[in-house]
Write a protein that holds these residues in place. Structure first.
Motif, PDB file in Angstrom:
ATOM      1  N   PRO A 336       6.251 -41.087  -6.155  1.00  0.00           N
ATOM      2  CA  PRO A 336       6.076 -40.350  -7.417  1.00  0.00           C
ATOM      3  C   PRO A 336       6.197 -41.280  -8.623  1.00  0.00           C
ATOM      4  N   ALA A 337       5.383 -41.013  -9.628  1.00  0.00           N
ATOM      5  CA  ALA A 337       5.402 -41.852 -10.831  1.00  0.00           C
ATOM      6  C   ALA A 337       6.615 -41.570 -11.693  1.00  0.00           C
ATOM      7  N   GLY A 338       7.140 -40.354 -11.616  1.00  0.00           N
ATOM      8  CA  GLY A 338       8.280 -39.992 -12.441  1.00  0.00           C
ATOM      9  C   GLY A 338       9.014 -38.799 -11.871  1.00  0.00           C
ATOM     10  N   LEU A 339      10.116 -38.483 -12.481  1.00  0.00           N
ATOM     11  CA  LEU A 339      10.910 -37.345 -12.045  1.00  0.00           C
ATOM     12  C   LEU A 339      10.120 -36.045 -12.210  1.00  0.00           C
ATOM     13  N   PRO A 340      10.365 -35.058 -11.351  1.00  0.00           N
ATOM     14  CA  PRO A 340       9.633 -33.791 -11.467  1.00  0.00           C
ATOM     15  C   PRO A 340       9.957 -33.086 -12.775  1.00  0.00           C
ATOM     16  N   VAL A 341       8.983 -32.353 -13.297  1.00  0.00           N
ATOM     17  CA  VAL A 341       9.176 -31.561 -14.510  1.00  0.00           C
ATOM     18  C   VAL A 341       9.444 -30.115 -14.112  1.00  0.00           C
ATOM     19  N   ASP A 342       9.855 -29.314 -15.075  1.00  0.00           N
ATOM     20  CA  ASP A 342      10.298 -27.949 -14.777  1.00  0.00           C
ATOM     21  C   ASP A 342       9.262 -27.137 -14.003  1.00  0.00           C
ATOM     22  N   LEU A 402      25.585 -43.487 -18.508  1.00  0.00           N
ATOM     23  CA  LEU A 402      25.114 -44.413 -17.468  1.00  0.00           C
ATOM     24  C   LEU A 402      24.711 -45.776 -18.024  1.00  0.00           C
ATOM     25  N   ALA A 403      24.701 -45.913 -19.338  1.00  0.00           N
ATOM     26  CA  ALA A 403      24.310 -47.180 -19.972  1.00  0.00           C
ATOM     27  C   ALA A 403      22.943 -47.651 -19.491  1.00  0.00           C
ATOM     28  N   THR A 404      21.991 -46.720 -19.431  1.00  0.00           N
ATOM     29  CA  THR A 404      20.624 -47.057 -19.064  1.00  0.00           C
ATOM     30  C   THR A 404      19.686 -46.202 -19.898  1.00  0.00           C
ATOM     31  N   THR A 405      18.399 -46.353 -19.688  1.00  0.00           N
ATOM     32  CA  THR A 405      17.392 -45.566 -20.385  1.00  0.00           C
ATOM     33  C   THR A 405      16.581 -44.793 -19.356  1.00  0.00           C
ATOM     34  N   PRO A 406      15.900 -43.725 -19.766  1.00  0.00           N
ATOM     35  CA  PRO A 406      15.056 -43.000 -18.820  1.00  0.00           C
ATOM     36  C   PRO A 406      14.000 -43.886 -18.168  1.00  0.00           C
ATOM     37  N   GLU A 407      13.452 -44.816 -18.921  1.00  0.00           N
ATOM     38  CA  GLU A 407      12.436 -45.715 -18.358  1.00  0.00           C
ATOM     39  C   GLU A 407      13.041 -46.608 -17.284  1.00  0.00           C
ATOM     40  N   GLU A 408      14.212 -47.204 -17.587  1.00  0.00           N
ATOM     41  CA  GLU A 408      14.879 -48.048 -16.599  1.00  0.00           C
ATOM     42  C   GLU A 408      15.306 -47.237 -15.378  1.00  0.00           C
ATOM     43  N   PHE A 409      15.784 -46.007 -15.636  1.00  0.00           N
ATOM     44  CA  PHE A 409      16.231 -45.168 -14.521  1.00  0.00           C
ATOM     45  C   PHE A 409      15.054 -44.801 -13.622  1.00  0.00           C
ATOM     46  N   THR A 410      13.908 -44.512 -14.207  1.00  0.00           N
ATOM     47  CA  THR A 410      12.731 -44.161 -13.401  1.00  0.00           C
ATOM     48  C   THR A 410      12.327 -45.316 -12.506  1.00  0.00           C
ATOM     49  N   VAL A 411      12.354 -46.530 -13.026  1.00  0.00           N
ATOM     50  CA  VAL A 411      12.036 -47.700 -12.203  1.00  0.00           C
ATOM     51  C   VAL A 411      13.043 -47.840 -11.063  1.00  0.00           C
ATOM     52  N   ASP A 412      14.325 -47.698 -11.389  1.00  0.00           N
ATOM     53  CA  ASP A 412      15.360 -47.803 -10.360  1.00  0.00           C
ATOM     54  C   ASP A 412      15.206 -46.701  -9.300  1.00  0.00           C
ATOM     55  N   TRP A 413      14.874 -45.499  -9.771  1.00  0.00           N
ATOM     56  CA  TRP A 413      14.715 -44.359  -8.850  1.00  0.00           C
ATOM     57  C   TRP A 413      13.535 -44.569  -7.912  1.00  0.00           C
ATOM     58  N   ARG A 414      12.416 -45.064  -8.414  1.00  0.00           N
ATOM     59  CA  ARG A 414      11.244 -45.318  -7.568  1.00  0.00           C
ATOM     60  C   ARG A 414      11.544 -46.414  -6.548  1.00  0.00           C
ATOM     61  N   ASP A 415      12.262 -47.452  -6.965  1.00  0.00           N
ATOM     62  CA  ASP A 415      12.660 -48.495  -6.024  1.00  0.00           C
ATOM     63  C   ASP A 415      13.611 -47.929  -4.961  1.00  0.00           C
ATOM     64  N   TYR A 416      14.478 -47.029  -5.398  1.00  0.00           N
ATOM     65  CA  TYR A 416      15.444 -46.404  -4.489  1.00  0.00           C
ATOM     66  C   TYR A 416      14.719 -45.565  -3.439  1.00  0.00           C
ATOM     67  N   LEU A 417      13.699 -44.820  -3.852  1.00  0.00           N
ATOM     68  CA  LEU A 417      12.914 -44.027  -2.905  1.00  0.00           C
ATOM     69  C   LEU A 417      12.250 -44.928  -1.865  1.00  0.00           C
ATOM     70  N   SER A 418      11.690 -46.010  -2.316  1.00  0.00           N
ATOM     71  CA  SER A 418      11.009 -46.921  -1.392  1.00  0.00           C
ATOM     72  C   SER A 418      11.989 -47.544  -0.407  1.00  0.00           C
ATOM     73  N   ALA A 419      13.178 -47.904  -0.908  1.00  0.00           N
ATOM     74  CA  ALA A 419      14.170 -48.553  -0.053  1.00  0.00           C
ATOM     75  C   ALA A 419      14.769 -47.573   0.955  1.00  0.00           C
ATOM     76  N   ARG A 420      15.036 -46.337   0.530  1.00  0.00           N
ATOM     77  CA  ARG A 420      15.710 -45.370   1.418  1.00  0.00           C
ATOM     78  C   ARG A 420      14.762 -44.608   2.329  1.00  0.00           C
ATOM     79  N   LEU A 421      13.529 -44.400   1.864  1.00  0.00           N
ATOM     80  CA  LEU A 421      12.608 -43.551   2.612  1.00  0.00           C
ATOM     81  C   LEU A 421      11.421 -44.308   3.199  1.00  0.00           C
ATOM     82  N   GLY A 422      11.164 -45.513   2.718  1.00  0.00           N
ATOM     83  CA  GLY A 422       9.975 -46.235   3.140  1.00  0.00           C
ATOM     84  C   GLY A 422      10.067 -46.809   4.548  1.00  0.00           C
TER      85      GLY A 422
END
Length: 422
Positions: A336-342, A402-422
């Motif tokens: 996913p490119a980003g977090l899901p919206v409502d 969290l001392a981060t930004t939504p943009e940085e968090f999205t990158v970290d989250w996408r990497d996390y998905l790839s590492a945990r689920l890939g």
């Protein structure tokens, strides 16, 4: 979310034109030569409200006293069908431990001083469980006989729905942390639901250590159709949904909180194994626990993701088993490119896309808990909910907690998905 009830029986009356009370009456009759003075009209309306209030106070007192005769004494004597229906409804409530039951007149339209249609708000609390009331609106038609008003019809107001006791006799099962109210379901099934909620409450309290009631009221209607009736929505919205939580987010001192209810779809819930049932009720219990910290500023991905995180954190399941749809997408190269919206959480869309939205939200909260810690996750949730509006809520909380930004968090989250689920 309305399901209108049938009009109750009423006595005979001559045909009269409807008249509106107060300011509406003044507007309608401005051109008339027989307009009553404003103070006279207002005084008449106030008197009618006080008289109707007296009837409703007697009605409420009879409910709390379990007094059928007193309750029926507030109903028009010739409203035979209504009297029979309401006698049954009062009996359906017999085992429900009520702490309070009140009516408040919200609006009234008089008809020649002999008939009135009024919208009232019914508020009630269950003893030992509700720290705030449940509120529902009813439309009542009343007739005057002498100095008293009597109810001649009772139905849900526009946008409201019936309550559980309108559907049948309510059976009550108590747990250590739960009260299960069922209609048309076996006692053994209700006991199993109570036992599962009793396991869920301590698990949720560990995930959400902030103040909450630590008691849950669960409604188990006899079918998905009855569940939809309680929620005032089409049955198709809930056929595959095992349970939902009702409640009001974002309550403030100006608008007091209302009590939550977990409502179970008995067919969908029964199709789950013990693991699935435990996860579902822990998820819904989490919504009850976090209600006062959930507001219009809280995106759905955070409220649903946190509830899933709380439900799964004590279970021995790998991420690919918890998030099969998302795992398949990631392994196919569709991260996913980003977090899901409502809108991604709507029940009327593609079930696979809905599953991916929930799984993506869970993985976002799992990432926060793993990288920043459980305490930071709960602090982040609370900080988002405390923001005055949706705009900037997540951004500000990510920066301050969290001392981060939504943009940085999205990158970290996408990497996390790839590492945990890939």
């Amino acid at each position: 979310m309305a399901e209108r009830g049938r009009r109750g029986a009423r006595g005979r009356r001559p045909h009269r034109r409807r008249r509106a009370a107060g300011p509406v009456l003044a507007a309608l009759l401005t051109a008339s030569a027989c307009v009553a003075p404003a103070d006279h009209r207002d005084a008449a309306t106030s008197l009618t409200v006080r008289e109707i209030d007296a009837t409703l106070e007697r009605r409420a007192a009879a409910v709390l006293a379990r007094d059928p005769a007193g309750y029926l004494d507030t109903i028009a004597p010739d409203a035979v069908k209504l009297r029979a229906v309401q006698r049954t409804e009062l009996a359906n409530l017999a085992d429900v431990p009520l702490k309070s039951w009140t009516y408040e007149v919200k609006g009234i339209t008089e008809q020649d001083g002999e008939w009135a249609t009024t919208e009232v708000e019914l508020r009630y609390r269950i003893d030992g469980y509700d720290t705030a009331p449940i509120a529902t609106r009813r439309t009542l038609e009343l007739m005057r006989d002498g100095e008293r008003w009597y109810v001649s019809a009772d139905r849900p107001a526009e946008g409201a729905s019936d309550q559980l006791w309108h559907q049948g006799e309510v059976e009550v099962v108590r747990g250590a942390h739960s009260l299960v109210l069922g209609v048309g379901r076996p006692e053994e099934e209700l006991r199993q639901v109570a036992d599962t909620v009793d396991l869920a409450v301590p698990a949720v309290s560990d995930a959400w250590p902030r103040t909450w009631a630590r008691r849950v009221v669960v409604l188990v209607p006899d079918s998905v159709q009855s569940m939809a009736g309680l929620l005032g929505s089409p049955e198709t919205s809930y056929r595959g949904i095992a349970a939902v939580t009702t409640g009001e987010a974002g309550a403030t001192g100006k608008r007091p909180a209302l009590a939550d209810r977990v409502i179970v779809n008995p067919q969908a819930y029964a199709s789950l194994g013990s693991f699935g049932q435990r996860v579902v009720l822990t998820h819904e219990t989490t919504h009850v626990a976090t209600r006062t910290s959930t507001s219009t500023a809280t995106p759905v991905w955070l409220s649903e993701g946190f509830a899933d995180w709380a439900a799964y954190r004590g279970e021995d399941r790998t991420p690919d088993l918890i998030a099969p749809e998302l795992t398949g997408a990631v392994r196919a190269g569709d991260v996913p490119a980003g977090l899901p919206v409502d809108k991604d959480f709507g029940f009327d869309g593609d079930p696979a896309e809905l599953a991916r939205a929930y799984e993506s939200a869970w993985m976002a909260c799992e990432l926060i808990a793993e990288r920043w810690g459980k305490e930071k996750l709960t602090a982040f949730y609370a900080a988002v909910g405390a923001h005055p509006g949706r705009d900037g809520a997540v951004e500000q909380a990510m920066g301050s907690v969290l001392a981060t930004t939504p943009e940085e968090f999205t990158v970290d989250w996408r990497d996390y998905l790839s590492a945990r689920l890939g």
